[in-house]
Design an enzyme around this catalytic site. Structure first.
Site, PDB file in Angstrom:
ATOM      1  N   ASN A 167       0.942  -1.021   0.130  1.00  0.00           N
ATOM      2  CA  ASN A 167      -0.152  -0.123   0.020  1.00  0.00           C
ATOM      3  C   ASN A 167       0.823   1.259  -0.055  1.00  0.00           C
ATOM      4  O   ASN A 167       1.606   1.619   1.129  1.00  0.00           O
ATOM      5  CB  ASN A 167      -0.974   0.058   1.299  1.00  0.00           C
ATOM      6  N   LYS A 174       0.052   4.269  -0.237  1.00  0.00           N
ATOM      7  CA  LYS A 174      -0.412   5.527   0.539  1.00  0.00           C
ATOM      8  C   LYS A 174      -0.310   6.751  -0.354  1.00  0.00           C
ATOM      9  O   LYS A 174      -0.258   6.609  -1.656  1.00  0.00           O
ATOM     10  CB  LYS A 174       0.041   5.721   1.793  1.00  0.00           C
ATOM     11  N   HIS A 229      -9.341   0.935   4.931  1.00  0.00           N
ATOM     12  CA  HIS A 229      -7.940   1.116   5.765  1.00  0.00           C
ATOM     13  C   HIS A 229      -8.302   2.077   6.864  1.00  0.00           C
ATOM     14  O   HIS A 229      -8.976   2.763   6.698  1.00  0.00           O
ATOM     15  CB  HIS A 229      -7.205   1.661   4.618  1.00  0.00           C
ATOM     16  N   GLU A 260      -6.666   4.339   7.976  1.00  0.00           N
ATOM     17  CA  GLU A 260      -6.473   5.888   7.788  1.00  0.00           C
ATOM     18  C   GLU A 260      -7.670   6.513   7.176  1.00  0.00           C
ATOM     19  O   GLU A 260      -8.155   7.651   7.326  1.00  0.00           O
ATOM     20  CB  GLU A 260      -5.201   6.057   6.905  1.00  0.00           C
ATOM     21  N   GLU A 320      -5.326  -5.235  10.573  1.00  0.00           N
ATOM     22  CA  GLU A 320      -4.325  -4.447  10.728  1.00  0.00           C
ATOM     23  C   GLU A 320      -4.547  -3.801  12.103  1.00  0.00           C
ATOM     24  O   GLU A 320      -5.567  -2.691  12.100  1.00  0.00           O
ATOM     25  CB  GLU A 320      -4.381  -3.359   9.547  1.00  0.00           C
ATOM     26  N   GLY A 354       2.308   1.837  10.792  1.00  0.00           N
ATOM     27  CA  GLY A 354       3.306   3.227  10.565  1.00  0.00           C
ATOM     28  C   GLY A 354       3.899   3.406  11.981  1.00  0.00           C
ATOM     29  O   GLY A 354       4.550   4.693  12.219  1.00  0.00           O
ATOM     30  N   SER A 405       3.484  -2.405  10.200  1.00  0.00           N
ATOM     31  CA  SER A 405       4.980  -2.599  10.556  1.00  0.00           C
ATOM     32  C   SER A 405       5.569  -3.801  10.284  1.00  0.00           C
ATOM     33  O   SER A 405       6.565  -4.331  10.891  1.00  0.00           O
ATOM     34  CB  SER A 405       5.183  -1.949  12.083  1.00  0.00           C
TER      35      SER A 405
HETATM   36  C1  PEP Z   1      -0.734  -0.117   6.091  1.00  0.00           C
HETATM   37  O1  PEP Z   1      -0.979   1.078   6.004  1.00  0.00           O
HETATM   38  O2  PEP Z   1      -1.591  -0.800   5.659  1.00  0.00           O
HETATM   39  C2  PEP Z   1       0.433  -0.669   6.834  1.00  0.00           C
HETATM   40  C3  PEP Z   1       0.345  -1.814   7.318  1.00  0.00           C
HETATM   41  O3  PEP Z   1       1.531   0.367   6.966  1.00  0.00           O
HETATM   42  P1  PEP Z   1       2.921   0.020   7.742  1.00  0.00           P
HETATM   43  O4  PEP Z   1       3.549  -1.281   6.902  1.00  0.00           O
HETATM   44  O5  PEP Z   1       3.727   1.102   7.627  1.00  0.00           O
HETATM   45  O6  PEP Z   1       2.695  -0.184   9.220  1.00  0.00           O
END
Ligand code: PEP
Length: 253
Positions: A9, A11, A96, A98, A168, A174, A214
């Site tokens: 992703n 973003k 997601h 966000e 998630e 993040g 992460s």
């Molecule tokens: C995501 O945005 O779906 C995500 C898992 O981000 P990150 O790997 O940066 O934590």
């Protein structure tokens, strides 16, 4: 056998030149390295047609990061399922964290978006996960149950089989904080059990459930080794081929 998937992703990152460079690097990588999982990317929507041109032989799956729940009309700034269908991408990430946080997206919205994608023959990557506060209060199972039921349980068995789920935990996105492989496995198995209860074990066993939060080259192998973890949705580490390729290779023996 359900699919193993590593999905990136991107973003709101990269200008056009940078995005094209990473796509060409990925193409080169895919051509030269047999992989044991499918690879998806979700670049910013403005680059989706470029991705389609670069991956003309469908070397990797191309996904959007969000989609309107409406088919067309006066929704300034939004993109519809028909638009995605017309450029022949594979699907879209939905709900997601966000989008939930900054755009007030709920599981009811997710439910309509997931259904619209499936009706159009595209694949939803539906995201759910609890916040830190919810986990601290021991509410994570309840939150996941509610999210999964509202977003997905109006679907038929044939429809839900086509959904990719991404667990998630919001506290791990993040932040550099990762769920332990055991925490990921616990929730993945729980999601699968919810689906099995409603649709039967055979259906539940066909659904790919990805972990996101992460994931990095140094923790991917251990997380992906868990029986109910079918891969990852990767944010930060998807922005550099060096990191993303190592995560893909976590599926290598
Ligand atoms: C995501 O945005 O779906 C995500 C898992 O981000 P990150 O790997 O940066 O934590």
């Amino acid at each position: 056998m359900r699919k193993k998937i590593v999905a990136g992703n991107w973003k709101m990152n990269k200008n056009y030149a940078e995005a094209s460079v990473l796509m060409f690097q990925l193409l080169e990588y895919k051509k030269n390295n047999p992989t044991n999982c499918e690879i998806f990317i979700a670049p910013p929507s403005i680059y989706l047609t470029t991705a389609k041109e670069i991956f003309a032989d469908k070397e990797i799956g191309i996904y959007a990061q969000d989609m309107s729940e409406y088919p067309s009309g006066a929704y300034t700034g939004e993109l519809s399922v028909e638009m995605y269908q017309s450029i022949e991408i594979d699907g879209s990430i939905i709900a997601h964290s966000e989008r939930r946080l900054y755009h007030g997206e709920t599981d009811s919205h997710a439910n309509r978006k997931v259904k619209a994608l499936l009706d159009a023959g595209l694949t939803p990557i539906y995201c759910n996960g609890e916040t830190l506060e919810q986990r601290k209060n021991g509410q994570h199972f309840e939150v996941i149950k509610n999210q999964t039921q509202v977003a997905l349980f109006t679907l038929s068995a044939d429809e839900i089989k086509k959904v990719v789920i991404a667990y998630e935990p919001v506290w791990a996105i993040g932040t550099g904080e990762t769920a332990t492989p055991e925490q990921a496995q616990e929730i993945h198995a729980y999601i699968r059990s919810l689906i099995a209860e409603k649709y039967g074990k055979e259906v539940a066993d066909e659904i790919s459930i990805l972990y996101g939060g992460s994931v990095k080259p140094d923790n991917a192998k251990e997380i992906f080794s868990k029986p109910d973890v079918d891969g990852g949705l990767i944010g930060g580490a998807a922005l550099k081929l060096e990191d993303f390729s190592k995560i893909i290779e976590a599926f290598n023996p």
